[in-house]
Design an enzyme around this catalytic site. Structure first.
Site, PDB file in Angstrom:
ATOM      1  CE  LYS A 133      -4.061  -1.972   2.293  1.00 21.95           C
ATOM      2  NZ  LYS A 133      -4.954  -1.910   3.474  1.00 21.95           N
ATOM      3  CE  LYS A 214      -8.144  -8.211   0.243  1.00 23.67           C
ATOM      4  NZ  LYS A 214      -8.085  -8.241   1.717  1.00 23.67           N
ATOM      5  CE  LYS A 217     -18.053  -0.255  -0.778  1.00 18.38           C
ATOM      6  NZ  LYS A 217     -19.373  -0.868  -0.585  1.00 18.38           N
TER       7      LYS A 217
END
Length: 348
Positions: A133, A214, A217
């Site tokens: 990230k 996966k 959102k």
């Protein structure tokens, strides 16, 4: 049956004895709005079952964690309400668990500071979420993004939790919490139970557009993620466009046929059937028709939940009260534990 106040007092008395271990479950979810299919099947469905099995369960809306990625205040406020409405609609019962907003219990952040002082930077730099990230943040990654696993440890340990439902991608973070608990116990004496993982038996739900990753959102492809409040038409469209392969038969082979296998996993999870049963029932169907079978199963599963979400979203005051009442109960449980932590480290 004890009243909520009586129950809290009982938990206090049992918690204050350092050698008394209470079976206690803690888990949390970031407020990203209405959860998606993967959130429900991988976590929330399990939460509903666990609240029936354990007498001390805490579920938190992790609004502090959500700040690790930029959020507009108005969006965050609405996301908190939408997430709360969704998990209530899914079956979480505030009478059977403490459902609360993380930031309403300031001891989470205070304990995170203490635990952060026991945690090395190299240990945090090795965690895969940081590696994945921080590159996406223009400034190279914030302190919050680096240290949020320590806050996760504080979330768990503040209540002397013994079990934590986690997905595969959070196992290393729970291992950090376990290491921190053991480090604290070694330095200050036995205090924290070392929490154990409750691993979901549901196969990880993958993106409908890229079944090698996966479902998320934050996926930029709108057709990749099925939200539990999606309309029937939206669900049908997303499954119709789901990536599979050029073989029409329905089989389960995650390595060789990840797209079709993801559909089989979803079908099994929403119907309660085994993978083997789903494949057997689907014999003779081509993948195009099978996609619509899976879509219909998902629509049927979430129709009552979708209706309940809409109803709950219309009563903002009820949602706020649920979170405030839960925070009050959580704080009463945390206060004596944190008071003892303060004594142990020398604050009082």
């Amino acid at each position: 049956m004890a009243t909520p106040t009586g129950l809290i007092r009982t938990l206090h008395r049992r918690t204050l004895g350092q050698n008394m271990v209470v079976d206690r479950i803690f888990s949390g979810i970031q407020p990203t709005g209405t959860p998606h299919l993967g959130n429900y099947l991988g976590a929330i469905q399990n939460w509903v079952n666990l609240q029936e099995e354990c007498s001390s369960v805490l579920y938190s809306i992790m609004d502090m964690h959500s700040l690790t990625m930029p959020k507009e205040p108005a969006v965050l406020r609405q996301n908190i309400l939408d997430t709360t409405a969704a998990i209530l609609a899914c079956g979480i019962d505030p009478k059977k668990c403490f459902l609360f907003r993380q930031s309403l219990v300031p001891e989470h952040a205070e304990l995170a500071w203490i635990l952060g002082c026991l945690t090395t930077v190299p240990r945090l730099l090795r965690l895969p979420q940081w590696k994945m990230k921080h590159a996406s943040q223009n400034n190279g990654g914030t302190v919050g993004l680096l240290t949020y696993p320590v806050l996760q440890a504080a979330d768990i340990l503040l209540y002397k939790s013994t079990r934590v439902p986690v997905g595969e991608d959070q196992v290393l973070h729970l291992e950090l919490a376990q290491d921190i608990a053991q480090h604290f116990n070694k330095k200050y004496g036995e205090f924290f139970p070392v929490p154990k993982a409750i691993l979901s038996t549901t196969k990880k739900i993958k993106s409908l557009r890229d079944p090698t990753v996966k479902m998320s959102k934050s996926d930029p492809q709108k057709l990749a993620t099925v939200n539990i409040a999606d309309s029937p038409d939206e669900i049908v469209l997303k499954f119709r466009k789901a990536v599979t392969d050029f073989t029409s038969e329905v089989t389960y082979d995650p390595a060789g046929r990840p797209g079709v296998s993801n559909l089989v996993s979803i079908h099994a999870a929403v119907t309660g059937l085994s993978i083997k049963q789903v494949v057997h029932q689907s014999a003779g169907l081509d993948t195009a028709h099978y996609k619509m079978v899976v879509a219909e199963s998902v629509i049927q599963k979430f129709a009552p939940i979708r209706n309940e979400i809409k109803k709950l979203q219309e009563d903002k005051s009820h949602l706020l009260k649920v979170l405030e009442d839960g925070a009050e109960k959580a704080k009463k449980l945390a206060t004596p534990i944190y008071k003892e932590i303060r004594r142990l480290v020398g604050f009082q």
